[in-house]
Design a protein around this motif. Structure first.
Motif, PDB file in Angstrom:
ATOM      1  N   VAL A 142       0.855  -1.183   0.000  1.00 53.30           N
ATOM      2  CA  VAL A 142       0.000   0.000   0.000  1.00 53.30           C
ATOM      3  C   VAL A 142       0.892   1.235   0.000  1.00 53.30           C
ATOM      4  CG1 VAL A 142      -1.856   1.246   1.171  1.00 53.30           C
ATOM      5  CG2 VAL A 142      -1.737  -1.266   1.325  1.00 53.30           C
ATOM      6  N   ILE A 143       0.647   2.131  -0.959  1.00 47.42           N
ATOM      7  CA  ILE A 143       1.412   3.368  -1.075  1.00 47.42           C
ATOM      8  C   ILE A 143       0.438   4.528  -0.947  1.00 47.42           C
ATOM      9  CG2 ILE A 143       2.836   4.784  -2.616  1.00 47.42           C
ATOM     10  CD1 ILE A 143       3.763   2.097  -3.892  1.00 47.42           C
ATOM     11  N   THR A 144       0.739   5.454  -0.057  1.00 49.20           N
ATOM     12  CA  THR A 144      -0.129   6.608   0.177  1.00 49.20           C
ATOM     13  C   THR A 144       0.508   7.859  -0.408  1.00 49.20           C
ATOM     14  OG1 THR A 144      -0.921   5.611   2.240  1.00 49.20           O
ATOM     15  CG2 THR A 144      -1.350   7.950   1.921  1.00 49.20           C
ATOM     16  N   LEU A 145      -0.287   8.615  -1.179  1.00 50.67           N
ATOM     17  CA  LEU A 145       0.179   9.868  -1.746  1.00 50.67           C
ATOM     18  C   LEU A 145      -0.549  11.037  -1.099  1.00 50.67           C
ATOM     19  CD1 LEU A 145       0.681   7.717  -4.218  1.00 50.67           C
ATOM     20  CD2 LEU A 145       1.088   9.814  -5.497  1.00 50.67           C
ATOM     21  N   SER A 146       0.168  12.118  -0.936  1.00 50.15           N
ATOM     22  CA  SER A 146      -0.402  13.345  -0.390  1.00 50.15           C
ATOM     23  C   SER A 146       0.361  14.527  -0.966  1.00 50.15           C
ATOM     24  CB  SER A 146      -0.293  13.341   1.145  1.00 50.15           C
ATOM     25  OG  SER A 146      -0.814  14.539   1.684  1.00 50.15           O
ATOM     26  N   ASP A 147      -0.371  15.478  -1.533  1.00 46.04           N
ATOM     27  CA  ASP A 147       0.224  16.696  -2.065  1.00 46.04           C
ATOM     28  C   ASP A 147       1.368  16.393  -3.035  1.00 46.04           C
ATOM     29  OD1 ASP A 147       0.392  19.462  -2.373  1.00 46.04           O
ATOM     30  OD2 ASP A 147       1.877  19.674  -0.768  1.00 46.04           O
ATOM     31  N   GLY A 148       1.158  15.381  -3.895  1.00 44.61           N
ATOM     32  CA  GLY A 148       2.122  15.092  -4.939  1.00 44.61           C
ATOM     33  C   GLY A 148       3.349  14.324  -4.511  1.00 44.61           C
ATOM     34  N   GLN A 149       3.327  13.808  -3.278  1.00 35.80           N
ATOM     35  CA  GLN A 149       4.473  13.056  -2.774  1.00 35.80           C
ATOM     36  C   GLN A 149       4.007  11.763  -2.118  1.00 35.80           C
ATOM     37  OE1 GLN A 149       5.943  16.280  -0.179  1.00 35.80           O
ATOM     38  NE2 GLN A 149       7.776  16.349  -1.449  1.00 35.80           N
ATOM     39  N   ILE A 150       4.918  10.791  -2.049  1.00 32.65           N
ATOM     40  CA  ILE A 150       4.621   9.572  -1.301  1.00 32.65           C
ATOM     41  C   ILE A 150       4.772   9.871   0.178  1.00 32.65           C
ATOM     42  CG2 ILE A 150       5.376   7.216  -0.796  1.00 32.65           C
ATOM     43  CD1 ILE A 150       6.138   6.937  -3.722  1.00 32.65           C
ATOM     44  N   SER A 151       3.675   9.737   0.912  1.00 32.01           N
ATOM     45  CA  SER A 151       3.680  10.079   2.330  1.00 32.01           C
ATOM     46  C   SER A 151       3.674   8.857   3.233  1.00 32.01           C
ATOM     47  CB  SER A 151       2.463  10.956   2.660  1.00 32.01           C
ATOM     48  OG  SER A 151       1.257  10.305   2.301  1.00 32.01           O
ATOM     49  N   GLY A 152       3.509   7.675   2.645  1.00 28.70           N
ATOM     50  CA  GLY A 152       3.513   6.467   3.453  1.00 28.70           C
ATOM     51  C   GLY A 152       3.559   5.233   2.577  1.00 28.70           C
ATOM     52  N   GLU A 153       4.041   4.130   3.153  1.00 31.06           N
ATOM     53  CA  GLU A 153       4.117   2.875   2.421  1.00 31.06           C
ATOM     54  C   GLU A 153       4.200   1.737   3.422  1.00 31.06           C
ATOM     55  OE1 GLU A 153       7.176   0.575  -0.668  1.00 31.06           O
ATOM     56  OE2 GLU A 153       7.303   2.756  -0.409  1.00 31.06           O
ATOM     57  N   HIS A 154       3.448   0.673   3.179  1.00 30.21           N
ATOM     58  CA  HIS A 154       3.582  -0.519   4.013  1.00 30.21           C
ATOM     59  C   HIS A 154       3.176  -1.760   3.231  1.00 30.21           C
ATOM     60  CE1 HIS A 154      -0.791   0.149   4.754  1.00 30.21           C
ATOM     61  NE2 HIS A 154      -0.815  -1.174   4.873  1.00 30.21           N
ATOM     62  N   ARG A 155       3.678  -2.895   3.694  1.00 31.68           N
ATOM     63  CA  ARG A 155       3.328  -4.179   3.102  1.00 31.68           C
ATOM     64  C   ARG A 155       2.359  -4.904   4.022  1.00 31.68           C
ATOM     65  NH1 ARG A 155       5.564  -6.680  -0.756  1.00 31.68           N
ATOM     66  NH2 ARG A 155       5.468  -8.720   0.260  1.00 31.68           N
ATOM     67  N   ASN A 156       1.381  -5.574   3.417  1.00 33.67           N
ATOM     68  CA  ASN A 156       0.481  -6.421   4.173  1.00 33.67           C
ATOM     69  C   ASN A 156       1.115  -7.808   4.314  1.00 33.67           C
ATOM     70  OD1 ASN A 156      -1.659  -4.545   4.488  1.00 33.67           O
ATOM     71  ND2 ASN A 156      -2.377  -4.977   2.412  1.00 33.67           N
ATOM     72  N   PRO A 157       1.120  -8.384   5.516  1.00 38.68           N
ATOM     73  CA  PRO A 157       1.683  -9.730   5.678  1.00 38.68           C
ATOM     74  C   PRO A 157       0.915 -10.774   4.875  1.00 38.68           C
ATOM     75  CG  PRO A 157       0.556  -9.007   7.672  1.00 38.68           C
ATOM     76  CD  PRO A 157       0.661  -7.820   6.787  1.00 38.68           C
ATOM     77  N   THR A 158      -0.379 -10.553   4.707  1.00 41.55           N
ATOM     78  CA  THR A 158      -1.208 -11.397   3.854  1.00 41.55           C
ATOM     79  C   THR A 158      -2.185 -10.507   3.105  1.00 41.55           C
ATOM     80  OG1 THR A 158      -2.828 -11.761   5.614  1.00 41.55           O
ATOM     81  CG2 THR A 158      -1.077 -13.403   5.370  1.00 41.55           C
ATOM     82  N   ARG A 159      -2.612 -10.976   1.943  1.00 42.40           N
ATOM     83  CA  ARG A 159      -3.629 -10.274   1.181  1.00 42.40           C
ATOM     84  C   ARG A 159      -4.999 -10.762   1.606  1.00 42.40           C
ATOM     85  NH1 ARG A 159      -1.384 -10.323  -5.028  1.00 42.40           N
ATOM     86  NH2 ARG A 159      -3.433 -11.192  -5.389  1.00 42.40           N
ATOM     87  N   GLN A 160      -5.876  -9.814   1.921  1.00 45.22           N
ATOM     88  CA  GLN A 160      -7.231 -10.163   2.307  1.00 45.22           C
ATOM     89  C   GLN A 160      -8.091 -10.408   1.060  1.00 45.22           C
ATOM     90  OE1 GLN A 160      -8.897  -7.622   5.309  1.00 45.22           O
ATOM     91  NE2 GLN A 160     -11.002  -8.233   4.872  1.00 45.22           N
ATOM     92  N   ASP A 161      -8.904 -11.443   1.113  1.00 45.31           N
ATOM     93  CA  ASP A 161      -9.854 -11.713   0.025  1.00 45.31           C
ATOM     94  C   ASP A 161     -10.772 -10.511  -0.132  1.00 45.31           C
ATOM     95  OD1 ASP A 161     -12.033 -12.578  -1.550  1.00 45.31           O
ATOM     96  OD2 ASP A 161     -11.717 -14.654  -0.940  1.00 45.31           O
ATOM     97  N   PRO A 162     -10.862  -9.914  -1.330  1.00 40.24           N
ATOM     98  CA  PRO A 162     -11.721  -8.732  -1.505  1.00 40.24           C
ATOM     99  C   PRO A 162     -13.159  -8.953  -1.083  1.00 40.24           C
ATOM    100  CG  PRO A 162     -10.310  -9.057  -3.420  1.00 40.24           C
ATOM    101  CD  PRO A 162     -10.137 -10.265  -2.559  1.00 40.24           C
ATOM    102  N   ARG A 163     -13.619 -10.188  -1.175  1.00 41.57           N
ATOM    103  CA  ARG A 163     -15.021 -10.476  -0.830  1.00 41.57           C
ATOM    104  C   ARG A 163     -15.291 -10.370   0.662  1.00 41.57           C
ATOM    105  NH1 ARG A 163     -14.960 -16.069  -4.021  1.00 41.57           N
ATOM    106  NH2 ARG A 163     -12.944 -15.994  -2.928  1.00 41.57           N
ATOM    107  N   THR A 164     -14.233 -10.271   1.462  1.00 37.63           N
ATOM    108  CA  THR A 164     -14.400 -10.133   2.918  1.00 37.63           C
ATOM    109  C   THR A 164     -14.155  -8.701   3.386  1.00 37.63           C
ATOM    110  OG1 THR A 164     -12.096 -10.662   3.463  1.00 37.63           O
ATOM    111  CG2 THR A 164     -13.629 -12.509   3.185  1.00 37.63           C
ATOM    112  N   LEU A 165     -13.899  -7.787   2.452  1.00 41.57           N
ATOM    113  CA  LEU A 165     -13.645  -6.404   2.832  1.00 41.57           C
ATOM    114  C   LEU A 165     -14.890  -5.752   3.415  1.00 41.57           C
ATOM    115  CD1 LEU A 165     -11.560  -5.163  -0.236  1.00 41.57           C
ATOM    116  CD2 LEU A 165     -10.692  -5.745   2.032  1.00 41.57           C
ATOM    117  N   SER A 166     -14.690  -4.879   4.382  1.00 48.20           N
ATOM    118  CA  SER A 166     -15.785  -4.117   4.960  1.00 48.20           C
ATOM    119  C   SER A 166     -15.639  -2.667   4.541  1.00 48.20           C
ATOM    120  CB  SER A 166     -15.754  -4.234   6.488  1.00 48.20           C
ATOM    121  OG  SER A 166     -16.763  -3.429   7.076  1.00 48.20           O
ATOM    122  N   TRP A 167     -16.621  -2.167   3.770  1.00 47.33           N
ATOM    123  CA  TRP A 167     -16.539  -0.796   3.251  1.00 47.33           C
ATOM    124  C   TRP A 167     -17.158   0.166   4.243  1.00 47.33           C
ATOM    125  CZ3 TRP A 167     -16.671   0.208  -2.607  1.00 47.33           C
ATOM    126  CH2 TRP A 167     -15.838  -0.717  -3.260  1.00 47.33           C
TER     127      TRP A 167
END
Length: 241
Positions: free
Chosen positions: A216-241
């Protein structure tokens, strides 16, 4: 779902990437020095509010725009200095695009919309196989007006992946959909990434989507402001919006 490990050689490498637009006498700095590597086969979610620069960055990676300064390389190709002809060939041969609005041809069936791309691709998959991958094998002969919004977006995904691109770039692919339909679209993108190995980038303002990514890469005001890796990928069908 295990996250992919990162190999050493990136698909994309950017250094000091900037983009400035001129609106009359006003300068708009869309990107302000972005350093970024994207790797083969990974699924990346780029988060950011409207105006953060994520669409501009995606357009430059996809050869739809060029930077004002800095370096952007696709493997050994210098996209910042490529000619229009070279960028056209790059987009045709290596990149698949999925946008917020589906851009299907109304007079063509789902299958024919996919065929329109496979006819000019170097090494396409069968159109019906692409539609099956996104769960629409039974809707191949339907026209866009006969399909729901989510189904139309999945046809757009099938069209993008049918030419077997090295990179799939998705700009707010669920932005025009309700949450239940959006989850089906994200599941189709995740499956396509998993089964084809295409490097996939999804840009969104919806932070809940981040859990489906390797990184996951976060952008803010034209710059990369954060970045992290997920230890596992969550199944999209289990996401809570």
């Amino acid at each position: 779902m295990k996250a992919a490990s990162l190999p050493e050689t990136p698909v994309f490498h950017t250094t000091g990437l900037t983009k400035t637009y001129h609106q009359g006498e006003v300068e708009v700095h869309a990107l302000r020095g972005v350093d970024l590597d994207l790797y083969p086969g990974e699924l990346v979610v780029m988060l950011g509010a409207s105006g953060s620069g994520k669409s501009t960055l995606l357009n430059i990676l996809g050869g739809l725009d060029v930077p004002t300064s800095g370096e952007v390389r696709y493997l050994d190709t210098d996209l910042a200095r490529a000619t229009d002809k070279q960028l056209t060939r790059y987009r045709r041969d290596y990149v698949g695009f999925v946008f917020q609005f589906y851009n299907l041809i109304p007079s063509l069936t789902a299958r024919e919309n996919v065929v329109a791309v496979t006819e000019i691709a170097r090494n396409p998959m069968e159109p019906d196989a692409a539609l099956e991958l996104v769960g629409l094998a039974n809707r191949a002969d339907h026209f866009p007006a006969q399909l729901s919004g989510g189904e139309q977006q999945r046809v757009a995904i099938a069209r993008a992946i049918a030419k077997q691109p090295n990179v799939l770039l998705c700009d707010e692919p669920t932005g025009a959909l309700d949450s239940a339909t959006g989850i089906l679209v994200l599941a189709a993108l995740e499956k396509a990434n998993r089964e084809t190995g295409t490097t996939t980038v999804i840009i969104t303002h919806n932070a809940s989507i981040a859990q489906m990514a390797d990184r996951v890469i976060t952008l803010s005001d034209g710059q990369i402001s954060g970045e992290h890796r997920n230890p596992t990928r969550q199944d999209p069908r289990t996401l809570s919006w």
